[in-house]
Design a protein around this motif. Structure first.
Motif, PDB file in Angstrom:
ATOM      1  N   ARG A 310       6.695 -21.878  -6.734  1.00 59.30           N
ATOM      2  CA  ARG A 310       6.205 -23.255  -6.648  1.00 59.30           C
ATOM      3  C   ARG A 310       4.797 -23.379  -7.225  1.00 59.30           C
ATOM      4  NH1 ARG A 310       8.231 -25.172  -0.574  1.00 59.30           N
ATOM      5  NH2 ARG A 310      10.454 -24.739  -0.916  1.00 59.30           N
ATOM      6  N   SER A 411       8.227 -29.180 -17.153  1.00 68.20           N
ATOM      7  CA  SER A 411       7.863 -28.679 -15.828  1.00 68.20           C
ATOM      8  C   SER A 411       8.570 -29.463 -14.727  1.00 68.20           C
ATOM      9  CB  SER A 411       6.345 -28.763 -15.629  1.00 68.20           C
ATOM     10  OG  SER A 411       5.664 -27.970 -16.575  1.00 68.20           O
ATOM     11  N   LEU A 412       8.632 -30.774 -14.875  1.00 68.94           N
ATOM     12  CA  LEU A 412       9.301 -31.607 -13.877  1.00 68.94           C
ATOM     13  C   LEU A 412      10.805 -31.334 -13.848  1.00 68.94           C
ATOM     14  CD1 LEU A 412       7.450 -34.998 -14.435  1.00 68.94           C
ATOM     15  CD2 LEU A 412       7.280 -33.516 -12.430  1.00 68.94           C
ATOM     16  N   LEU A 413      11.414 -31.203 -15.013  1.00 70.19           N
ATOM     17  CA  LEU A 413      12.858 -30.963 -15.076  1.00 70.19           C
ATOM     18  C   LEU A 413      13.228 -29.619 -14.436  1.00 70.19           C
ATOM     19  CD1 LEU A 413      13.705 -32.254 -18.670  1.00 70.19           C
ATOM     20  CD2 LEU A 413      14.317 -33.329 -16.494  1.00 70.19           C
ATOM     21  N   THR A 415      11.465 -27.936 -12.231  1.00 73.10           N
ATOM     22  CA  THR A 415      11.200 -28.025 -10.793  1.00 73.10           C
ATOM     23  C   THR A 415      12.381 -28.632 -10.050  1.00 73.10           C
ATOM     24  OG1 THR A 415       8.813 -28.238 -11.170  1.00 73.10           O
ATOM     25  CG2 THR A 415       9.661 -28.990  -9.044  1.00 73.10           C
ATOM     26  N   VAL A 416      12.980 -29.655 -10.642  1.00 77.07           N
ATOM     27  CA  VAL A 416      14.077 -30.369  -9.985  1.00 77.07           C
ATOM     28  C   VAL A 416      15.400 -29.625 -10.118  1.00 77.07           C
ATOM     29  CG1 VAL A 416      15.456 -32.493  -9.994  1.00 77.07           C
ATOM     30  CG2 VAL A 416      12.966 -32.611 -10.244  1.00 77.07           C
ATOM     31  N   PHE A 417      15.691 -29.101 -11.299  1.00 75.93           N
ATOM     32  CA  PHE A 417      17.039 -28.602 -11.586  1.00 75.93           C
ATOM     33  C   PHE A 417      17.191 -27.079 -11.536  1.00 75.93           C
ATOM     34  CE2 PHE A 417      16.957 -32.783 -13.734  1.00 75.93           C
ATOM     35  CZ  PHE A 417      18.035 -33.367 -13.076  1.00 75.93           C
ATOM     36  N   PRO A 419      16.233 -24.651  -8.823  1.00 77.23           N
ATOM     37  CA  PRO A 419      15.670 -24.279  -7.523  1.00 77.23           C
ATOM     38  C   PRO A 419      15.388 -22.788  -7.389  1.00 77.23           C
ATOM     39  CG  PRO A 419      18.010 -24.848  -7.313  1.00 77.23           C
ATOM     40  CD  PRO A 419      17.575 -25.243  -8.696  1.00 77.23           C
ATOM     41  N   ARG A 422      11.889 -22.181  -8.338  1.00 76.47           N
ATOM     42  CA  ARG A 422      11.017 -22.816  -7.362  1.00 76.47           C
ATOM     43  C   ARG A 422      10.896 -22.004  -6.069  1.00 76.47           C
ATOM     44  NH1 ARG A 422      13.755 -27.341  -6.946  1.00 76.47           N
ATOM     45  NH2 ARG A 422      14.693 -26.955  -4.909  1.00 76.47           N
ATOM     46  N   ARG A 423      11.977 -21.290  -5.712  1.00 71.75           N
ATOM     47  CA  ARG A 423      11.986 -20.578  -4.434  1.00 71.75           C
ATOM     48  C   ARG A 423      11.468 -19.144  -4.496  1.00 71.75           C
ATOM     49  NH1 ARG A 423      18.185 -22.568  -3.386  1.00 71.75           N
ATOM     50  NH2 ARG A 423      17.689 -24.740  -2.839  1.00 71.75           N
TER      51      ARG A 423
END
Length: 425
Positions: A310, A411-413, A415-417, A419, A422-423
């Motif tokens: 993250r 970066s946004l895409l 982050t969302v798609f 995971p 992100r984890r």
């Protein structure tokens, strides 16, 4: 924990649990290892040299040729050699004693820097012979591809995996501490004594790094193999494809380096044509970014080994936004302030990428993973060429901000798609 015989881990899990509890704020813990302290003293020379060259090379090309396109050509020139040498450099780092790789590469860097200095002081390097800088760029890119995988992958052997992020952060801190001094000093030296004097000092700093690298302890090498180097390169790619955690870190890093790095190569255009502050101002601008990078390094060194995926995504998103702000600044004071935050974003992205890639790699493939990571640093050369070409059409402000805007979207895409990235801890 599930693992195979090669030391690979189950995707999504940490490769090792040392059983040592992480102290939440232990900012300088990796410096407790004597071998790592010695490593840092040696790297100070290389870091200082690279930070001086960060200013000098692009500005020299721009001053000699008067062409933004020439900056792009020089950036592209070393791209293919760096791609090839990085992949082979990763194999070499996995198979040979790493400190000897460092010594040989640094000695070659020193010889190359002294060669450029002599060319400048004798007048061989001028507007008609600026191709010398292209040749130097090709040679240096090749050497860097051989050096970086060994330089990065030796760190876990010096400090252990538990202190890896702290050590990488300390390494970044050392480099960025020099960024406060070296670029500004190089800028004022260029104005006062010429480019040649700077390159003589750069050569001497590489000699310093070479000497101290020779004092490092042997960290060992893996058993020899009958496979060809090319086969081991292919096996490295297969390993990355199997390890989804590493693969996503490298995919995201590719987009980040391509989209975030062009602004740095085109800073001479900003300081000469928009801000009007010259070489001294360029040195100050780069040095100020070092303040933010130092702050970022200290923060990362103090954090526990948690939620690093993250943090990587957030720092890269922040970096894209702040580069957009810098692109449209016409105020010297505002540009200085924004560069502090660019330094924070850059060091966050680079340190976290390096740490995650090494942390999730097995010992037998770490050099090759670092080789692929370093290989990706070649691709900004093409991005710089495109940005330089766009500068002639839409202006440097819109050219750089366009790259940064794409970085924000990517970066946004992810982050969302994605995971999984992100984890990561």
């Amino acid at each position: 924990m599930a693992s195979d015989k090669s030391g690979n881990h189950t995707p999504g899990e940490k490769p090792e649990d040392t059983g040592v509890p992480s102290r939440r704020f232990n900012t300088f813990s990796s410096l407790g290892a004597p071998a790592f302290r010695l490593y840092m003293v040696g790297m100070f020379g290389q870091m200082a040299a690279m930070n001086m060259q960060m200013l000098t090379r692009s500005l020299l090309v721009y001053r000699v040729t008067g062409s933004v396109t020439a900056i792009g050509i020089m950036a592209v020139a070393g791209m293919v050699p760096h791609i090839i040498s990085s992949l082979y450099g990763g194999v070499i780092a996995d198979r040979l004693e790493k400190k000897y790789i460092l010594m040989l590469a640094l000695a070659a860097f020193a010889a190359l820097s002294f060669g450029i200095a002599i060319s400048l002081t004798t007048g061989w390097l001028n507007a008609q012979t600026w191709w010398i800088l292209i040749v130097a760029s090709v040679v240096q890119s090749t050497l860097m591809g051989l050096l970086v995988p060994a330089r990065q992958s030796i760190i876990p052997a010096l400090v252990g995996r538990e202190k890896l992020m702290n050590a990488v952060s300390m390494n970044s801190l050392g480099g960025n501490a020099w960024r406060l001094i070296a670029p500004a000093a190089a800028g004022f030296m260029v104005e006062g004594f010429g480019f040649g004097s700077v390159y003589y000092i750069i050569g001497g700093l590489y000699v310093w790094a070479m000497v101290f690298s020779g004092l490092l302890p042997n960290t060992g090498k893996l058993p020899s193999t009958s496979e060809s180097v090319l086969s081991e390169v292919r096996e490295g790619f297969r390993y990355i494809r199997r390890e989804a955690d590493i693969m996503w870190v490298l995919i995201f890093n590719f987009f980040a380096v391509v989209l975030a790095n062009p602004y740095q190569q085109l800073l001479p255009v900003f300081v000469d044509d928009i801000l009007g502050v010259g070489a001294g101002g360029l040195g100050i601008l780069i040095s100020v970014s070092g303040i933010g990078a130092i702050i970022g390094s200290l923060v990362l060194a103090s954090l526990p080994n948690r939620k690093r995926g993250r943090l990587l995504l957030a720092s890269t998103l922040f970096l894209g936004l702040i580069i957009i702000a810098f692109s449209f600044s016409k105020s010297w004071g505002l540009s200085l302030g924004v560069m502090v935050f660019i330094g924070m974003g850059q060091v966050g992205r680079m340190t976290l990428t390096n740490t995650l890639a090494q942390h999730y790699s097995s010992d037998s493939f770490r050099g090759r993973v670092m080789g692929v990571l370093d290989m990706q640093m070649s691709f900004p050369g093409l991005a710089v060429f495109v940005a330089a070409w766009l500068t002639g059409i839409i202006g440097v402000e819109w050219a750089i901000s366009s790259f940064a805007l794409v970085l924000v979207v990517v970066s946004l895409l992810i982050t969302v798609f994605v995971p999984r990235l992100r984890r990561l801890d």
